[in-house]
Design a protein around this motif. Sequence first.
Motif, PDB file in Angstrom:
ATOM      1  N   THR A 156      -0.539   7.777   0.828  1.00 16.80           N
ATOM      2  CA  THR A 156      -0.145   6.560   1.560  1.00 16.80           C
ATOM      3  C   THR A 156      -1.224   5.546   1.722  1.00 16.80           C
ATOM      4  O   THR A 156      -0.667   4.539   1.640  1.00 16.80           O
ATOM      5  N   LEU A 157      -2.256   5.988   2.237  1.00 22.87           N
ATOM      6  CA  LEU A 157      -3.166   5.089   2.535  1.00 22.87           C
ATOM      7  C   LEU A 157      -3.769   4.492   1.333  1.00 22.87           C
ATOM      8  O   LEU A 157      -4.085   3.186   1.377  1.00 22.87           O
ATOM      9  N   GLN A 158      -3.924   5.028   0.326  1.00 20.60           N
ATOM     10  CA  GLN A 158      -4.387   4.472  -1.053  1.00 20.60           C
ATOM     11  C   GLN A 158      -3.761   3.388  -1.626  1.00 20.60           C
ATOM     12  O   GLN A 158      -3.919   2.558  -2.441  1.00 20.60           O
ATOM     13  N   GLY A 159      -2.139   3.358  -1.132  1.00 16.86           N
ATOM     14  CA  GLY A 159      -1.230   2.555  -1.505  1.00 16.86           C
ATOM     15  C   GLY A 159      -1.619   1.206  -1.195  1.00 16.86           C
ATOM     16  O   GLY A 159      -1.152   0.172  -1.630  1.00 16.86           O
ATOM     17  N   ARG A 160      -2.469   0.882  -0.096  1.00 16.11           N
ATOM     18  CA  ARG A 160      -2.656  -0.113   0.479  1.00 16.11           C
ATOM     19  C   ARG A 160      -3.815  -1.042   0.198  1.00 16.11           C
ATOM     20  O   ARG A 160      -3.966  -2.198   0.403  1.00 16.11           O
ATOM     21  N   GLY A 161      -4.544  -0.506  -0.998  1.00 13.04           N
ATOM     22  CA  GLY A 161      -5.767  -0.999  -1.503  1.00 13.04           C
ATOM     23  C   GLY A 161      -6.112  -0.656  -2.977  1.00 13.04           C
ATOM     24  O   GLY A 161      -5.691   0.644  -3.325  1.00 13.04           O
ATOM     25  N   PRO A 162      -6.767  -1.349  -3.799  1.00 14.60           N
ATOM     26  CA  PRO A 162      -7.189  -0.917  -5.132  1.00 14.60           C
ATOM     27  C   PRO A 162      -8.056   0.160  -4.910  1.00 14.60           C
ATOM     28  O   PRO A 162      -9.240  -0.052  -4.585  1.00 14.60           O
ATOM     29  N   MET A 163      -7.678   1.220  -5.577  1.00 17.80           N
ATOM     30  CA  MET A 163      -8.649   2.292  -5.500  1.00 17.80           C
ATOM     31  C   MET A 163      -8.739   2.829  -7.050  1.00 17.80           C
ATOM     32  O   MET A 163      -7.804   2.800  -7.876  1.00 17.80           O
TER      33      MET A 163
END
Length: 454
Positions: A156-163
């Motif tokens: 869920t956190l990673q969906g907030r930024g490009p990883m």
Amino acid sequence: MAANGALGPVGVAAQETLRVAGVVTDDETGAPVEGATIRLADPSGSVRETVTGPQGAFAFEAVPLGAYVLGVRRIGYEVLSTALEVGLDGRSLDVRLRPQAIPLDPLNVDVEGRPPRLVETGFYDRKEEGWGTYIEPEWIEANKAGYVRLSDFMSTLQGRGPMPRCPDVPVYLDRKPIGTTSGWGTSRARSINPAGTYRSAAGPPPTLLEELSTFEVGAAELYSAGTKIPWFAWNGKSMECGAIILWSNWTAAMAEVPKIDVALCEPTGRPGEVALEGFVEDEVTTVRLPAAHVISSYPTSEGLERVETVVRTDSLGRYRLCDLPAGAEVDLAAAYGPHAGDRLAVPAAAGADVRLSVPVTPPGSVTGLAINEVTSQPLEAVRITVDDTDFRAVTNRTGAFSLEGLPPGSYRIRALCGGFYSSAQTVEVAEGAQLRVVLALRSKGSARRSRCSA
């Protein structure tokens, strides 16, 4: 910021470039400011960065003509950001920074609407720089509902930024590594030991990330590969796969912040009496310390007994002792929380400005080895220098050296040895860090040299 005087040499018109240089000074004292970060950004978002030397000087070579934004940042001073037009008439920039006291532990920074402990981590400073994706406490609190394990909340956190699509993205909690998580678009393999080298029937032990609950997290920072990652998470893995930095619920919680409201004494002006004043600062970072204690002791005018007083510094770290017998020897010492500085004896004189230091921030150290690049044998009597500082060392018979008392920051360590090409390495020194480096030098003559020539 003021700009005056001609700067040379100026780039030729055909190339349309210019050398941009200047000096950064303290707006109050006029003293040069060392270690200030200078950033020059053009309208496209391209940024060039450098750091001022011991005399406060900086320079950017071959800067194309045009409009820029000049940013200057140094701990203990207000951040400066100003428009700069680079034209054909070269200028030497006179940059003046206003001092700004920054409370250190155990005090908190009072920023309205922001958790003070999270402010102290540099979270909001990095957010202003904009190198990563920053998730504030309000979003975390609203979106972690329904999750129990922290590891399950990572996607869920990673969906907030490009990883990056990387199987192992390092995760940190309050600056400490707690494990890795699968990068965006990847999934964890069924076996985390496909080679079969782990012999325990129970399997590898879980990481701390897999044991913690979502209650632990209060804010987050996401960094993709190749971005400017904070020093404590910067390594080979984070350079390749980026990093996820979490801040605990305790760090991100609002806390009661003590107010610093200290009024300095006013001298009475009686004959034969003077006032003594100055600053209290951190010994390593030179950050001024508000609400620090200054303990003084001095003999009375009759010399029959000693008077002991304790005053506190104001919000800018300044203290003042009033109505001292002129010429009396005053013993001074400063304390900040549990930290105490060395005692200092000074004469009481009108206009005296005495700076006291307290070792609050633990310095770092760098130990290392200088070797022959071809033979890997140690080299004796190699001169070790740190660019733009006075730190020096010489290797012993085993090729070892040590640099102690380095303030936190980025350094360029250089090895110089007669008959060899110089070698250099950049290191990031954290508070109290003990780093080790190996500097390999290539011989100019015999490849098997083992000593420096004169």
